[in-house]
Motif scaffolding. Structure first.
Motif, PDB file in Angstrom:
ATOM      1  N   GLU A 176       0.832  -1.213   0.000  1.00 11.88           N
ATOM      2  CA  GLU A 176       0.000   0.000   0.000  1.00 11.88           C
ATOM      3  C   GLU A 176       0.864   1.259   0.000  1.00 11.88           C
ATOM      4  O   GLU A 176       0.560   2.234  -0.695  1.00 11.88           O
ATOM      5  CB  GLU A 176      -0.941  -0.023   1.213  1.00 11.88           C
ATOM      6  N   HIS A 177       1.944   1.226   0.773  1.00  9.05           N
ATOM      7  CA  HIS A 177       2.865   2.366   0.790  1.00  9.05           C
ATOM      8  C   HIS A 177       3.526   2.549  -0.575  1.00  9.05           C
ATOM      9  O   HIS A 177       3.669   3.682  -1.059  1.00  9.05           O
ATOM     10  CB  HIS A 177       3.937   2.157   1.861  1.00  9.05           C
ATOM     11  N   ALA A 178       3.924   1.452  -1.201  1.00  5.54           N
ATOM     12  CA  ALA A 178       4.561   1.523  -2.517  1.00  5.54           C
ATOM     13  C   ALA A 178       3.624   2.123  -3.560  1.00  5.54           C
ATOM     14  O   ALA A 178       4.050   2.886  -4.431  1.00  5.54           O
ATOM     15  CB  ALA A 178       5.015   0.131  -2.948  1.00  5.54           C
ATOM     16  N   LEU A 179       2.347   1.796  -3.478  1.00 10.77           N
ATOM     17  CA  LEU A 179       1.375   2.322  -4.437  1.00 10.77           C
ATOM     18  C   LEU A 179       1.159   3.824  -4.267  1.00 10.77           C
ATOM     19  O   LEU A 179       0.704   4.493  -5.202  1.00 10.77           O
ATOM     20  CB  LEU A 179       0.034   1.586  -4.289  1.00 10.77           C
ATOM     21  N   ARG A 180       1.473   4.333  -3.098  1.00 12.12           N
ATOM     22  CA  ARG A 180       1.309   5.785  -2.869  1.00 12.12           C
ATOM     23  C   ARG A 180       2.484   6.594  -3.410  1.00 12.12           C
ATOM     24  O   ARG A 180       2.405   7.825  -3.474  1.00 12.12           O
ATOM     25  CB  ARG A 180       1.123   6.063  -1.369  1.00 12.12           C
ATOM     26  N   GLN A 181       3.562   5.920  -3.782  1.00 17.22           N
ATOM     27  CA  GLN A 181       4.705   6.651  -4.319  1.00 17.22           C
ATOM     28  C   GLN A 181       4.375   7.154  -5.729  1.00 17.22           C
ATOM     29  O   GLN A 181       3.830   6.403  -6.546  1.00 17.22           O
ATOM     30  CB  GLN A 181       5.950   5.765  -4.333  1.00 17.22           C
TER      31      GLN A 181
ATOM     32  N   SER B  86       6.067   5.151 -10.458  1.00 17.46           N
ATOM     33  CA  SER B  86       5.667   3.739 -10.400  1.00 17.46           C
ATOM     34  C   SER B  86       6.861   2.793 -10.304  1.00 17.46           C
ATOM     35  O   SER B  86       6.781   1.752  -9.640  1.00 17.46           O
ATOM     36  CB  SER B  86       4.818   3.388 -11.621  1.00 17.46           C
ATOM     37  N   TRP B  87       7.969   3.130 -10.958  1.00 19.94           N
ATOM     38  CA  TRP B  87       9.155   2.271 -10.874  1.00 19.94           C
ATOM     39  C   TRP B  87       9.770   2.332  -9.487  1.00 19.94           C
ATOM     40  O   TRP B  87      10.124   1.297  -8.901  1.00 19.94           O
ATOM     41  CB  TRP B  87      10.185   2.665 -11.928  1.00 19.94           C
ATOM     42  N   ASP B  88       9.882   3.526  -8.935  1.00 16.02           N
ATOM     43  CA  ASP B  88      10.414   3.663  -7.579  1.00 16.02           C
ATOM     44  C   ASP B  88       9.559   2.895  -6.583  1.00 16.02           C
ATOM     45  O   ASP B  88      10.073   2.255  -5.657  1.00 16.02           O
ATOM     46  CB  ASP B  88      10.471   5.141  -7.178  1.00 16.02           C
ATOM     47  N   GLY B  89       8.237   2.954  -6.769  1.00 18.78           N
ATOM     48  CA  GLY B  89       7.339   2.234  -5.872  1.00 18.78           C
ATOM     49  C   GLY B  89       7.523   0.733  -5.961  1.00 18.78           C
ATOM     50  O   GLY B  89       7.558   0.023  -4.944  1.00 18.78           O
TER      51      GLY B  89
ATOM     52  N   LEU C  56       0.847  -2.640  -8.674  1.00 18.67           N
ATOM     53  CA  LEU C  56       2.238  -2.194  -8.721  1.00 18.67           C
ATOM     54  C   LEU C  56       2.888  -2.559 -10.050  1.00 18.67           C
ATOM     55  O   LEU C  56       3.565  -1.739 -10.678  1.00 18.67           O
ATOM     56  CB  LEU C  56       3.031  -2.822  -7.575  1.00 18.67           C
ATOM     57  N   VAL C  57       2.673  -3.800 -10.488  1.00 21.13           N
ATOM     58  CA  VAL C  57       3.288  -4.285 -11.720  1.00 21.13           C
ATOM     59  C   VAL C  57       2.675  -3.599 -12.939  1.00 21.13           C
ATOM     60  O   VAL C  57       3.391  -3.112 -13.835  1.00 21.13           O
ATOM     61  CB  VAL C  57       3.141  -5.820 -11.819  1.00 21.13           C
ATOM     62  N   GLU C  58       1.357  -3.545 -12.998  1.00 25.37           N
ATOM     63  CA  GLU C  58       0.688  -2.955 -14.162  1.00 25.37           C
ATOM     64  C   GLU C  58       0.998  -1.470 -14.294  1.00 25.37           C
ATOM     65  O   GLU C  58       1.181  -0.961 -15.410  1.00 25.37           O
ATOM     66  CB  GLU C  58      -0.815  -3.197 -14.066  1.00 25.37           C
TER      67      GLU C  58
ATOM     68  N   ASP D  17       3.631   2.590 -17.508  1.00 26.42           N
ATOM     69  CA  ASP D  17       4.467   3.796 -17.561  1.00 26.42           C
ATOM     70  C   ASP D  17       5.749   3.578 -18.360  1.00 26.42           C
ATOM     71  O   ASP D  17       6.550   4.510 -18.512  1.00 26.42           O
ATOM     72  CB  ASP D  17       4.818   4.263 -16.145  1.00 26.42           C
ATOM     73  N   GLY D  18       5.976   2.362 -18.839  1.00 31.52           N
ATOM     74  CA  GLY D  18       7.134   2.086 -19.677  1.00 31.52           C
ATOM     75  C   GLY D  18       8.406   1.771 -18.924  1.00 31.52           C
ATOM     76  O   GLY D  18       9.483   1.683 -19.541  1.00 31.52           O
ATOM     77  N   TYR D  19       8.316   1.569 -17.618  1.00 30.38           N
ATOM     78  CA  TYR D  19       9.507   1.254 -16.832  1.00 30.38           C
ATOM     79  C   TYR D  19       9.801  -0.246 -16.798  1.00 30.38           C
ATOM     80  O   TYR D  19      10.960  -0.662 -16.759  1.00 30.38           O
ATOM     81  CB  TYR D  19       9.356   1.731 -15.392  1.00 30.38           C
ATOM     82  N   LEU D  20       8.759  -1.042 -16.785  1.00 36.13           N
ATOM     83  CA  LEU D  20       8.885  -2.478 -16.566  1.00 36.13           C
ATOM     84  C   LEU D  20       8.740  -3.223 -17.888  1.00 36.13           C
ATOM     85  O   LEU D  20       7.837  -2.920 -18.680  1.00 36.13           O
ATOM     86  CB  LEU D  20       7.794  -2.937 -15.591  1.00 36.13           C
TER      87      LEU D  20
END
Length: 217
Positions: free
Chosen positions: A78-83, A86-89, A135-137, A142-145
Motif C-alpha cells: 500500500e505504501h509503494a502504491l502511494r509513491q 511507479s518504478w520507484d514504488g 504495482l506491476v501494471e 508507464d514504460g519502466y517495466l
C-alpha cells in the motif's frame, strides 16, 4: 473498585501475549518452523504455562505470526502504491519484500510451503494479489517495466532472495541484496530487449507450486 484488578490482569495478559508473539517471530525467523512452544517460552523468558495459556497449540501461534507478517507485507504494498513514480514504488516494494523473505525463515516457510500455508496462504493471496498487480501494471504501463514481467513473478523473486539468504547468510547476511539488484536491473524495459523464453507461472501454477514444498520441521 472491583474492575481495577481485572483490567490490570487483562493488560498483563496482553503484554505477555505480545511478548510471546515477538519472541516467536524472532525465533522462527532464525530457526524456521521447527521451533517448539517450549523453545518459544525459553526465548521469551516466560514459563511454558504462560505460552500455553495464550496459545493452546503451535498452530494457533503460527496463525497469529502469519497474520502479523501478512499485515506487514500488505502495508508495504500500500505504501509503494502511494509513491508517485511507479518504478520507484515497485523497486521499494520488491526490496522490502525480499528483505523479509531473506531474513525471516519462519515467514518464508509459512508462505511458500504446504505444511504451514494452506488456507492461510489463500486468504493472504486474496489481500496481496490485487495490490501487487497494481504495482506491476502501473510500472509496465508507464514504460519502466519490461512487458513480459507478471505479478506472479514477485513471490518467486522473494523466494530467490530467501534461498540466497538461507544458503549464504551466515557468510554475508546482506548478499541477497546483490541478486535482487541484478533481478531488478533485468526487469527494466529497454529498447530491443529479447523476450524471455519462458512464461511466468499463472495463478493456478503458483498455487500448485506453493502447495508442493514441504520443508523439514
Amino acid at each position: 473498585m472491583i474492575d481495577k484488578p481485572c483490567r490490570g490482569l487483562r493488560k498483563d495478559a496482553e503484554r505477555n501475549r505480545q511478548r510471546v508473539l515477538a519472541a516467536a517471530r524472532e525465533l522462527f525467523a532464525i530457526k524456521g518452523m521447527e521451533a517448539t512452544l517450549n523453545d518459544v517460552a525459553h526465548h521469551a523468558g516466560v514459563g511454558v504455562g504462560t505460552v500455553y495459556r495464550r496459545f493452546a497449540t503451535k498452530d494457533e501461534l503460527v496463525e497469529a505470526i502469519f497474520e502479523n507478517g501478512i499485515d506487514e507485507v500488505v502495508g508495504l504494498a500500500e505504501h509503494a502504491l502511494r509513491q508517485p513514480n511507479s518504478w520507484d514504488g515497485l523497486v521499494w516494494f520488491v526490496e522490502r519484500q525480499c528483505r523479509l523473505t531473506a531474513t525471516d525463515r519462519g515467514l518464508r516457510e509459512m508462505v511458500y510451503s504446504k505444511a504451514y500455508g494452506g488456507y492461510r496462504v489463500e486468504c493472504a493471496r486474496e489481500r496481496l494479489s490485487p495490490l501487487i498487480k497494481q504495482l506491476v501494471e502501473r510500472a509496465r504501463q508507464d514504460g519502466y517495466l519490461r512487458p513480459d514481467v507478471e505479478a506472479t513473478d514477485m513471490p518467486v523473486i522473494g523466494l530467490l532472495a530467501g534461498t540466497v539468504g538461507e544458503w549464504a547468510g551466515h557468510v554475508d547476511p546482506e548478499v541477497w541484496r546483490r541478486y535482487v539488484a541484478l533481478l531488478l536491473e533485468g526487469m527494466r524495459c529497454r529498447p530491443d530487449q529479447i523476450p524471455l523464453g519462458v512464461d511466468a507461472l499463472d495463478e493456478d501454477q503458483m498455487h500448485a507450486a506453493m502447495h508442493g514444498w514441504n520443508p523439514a520441521g
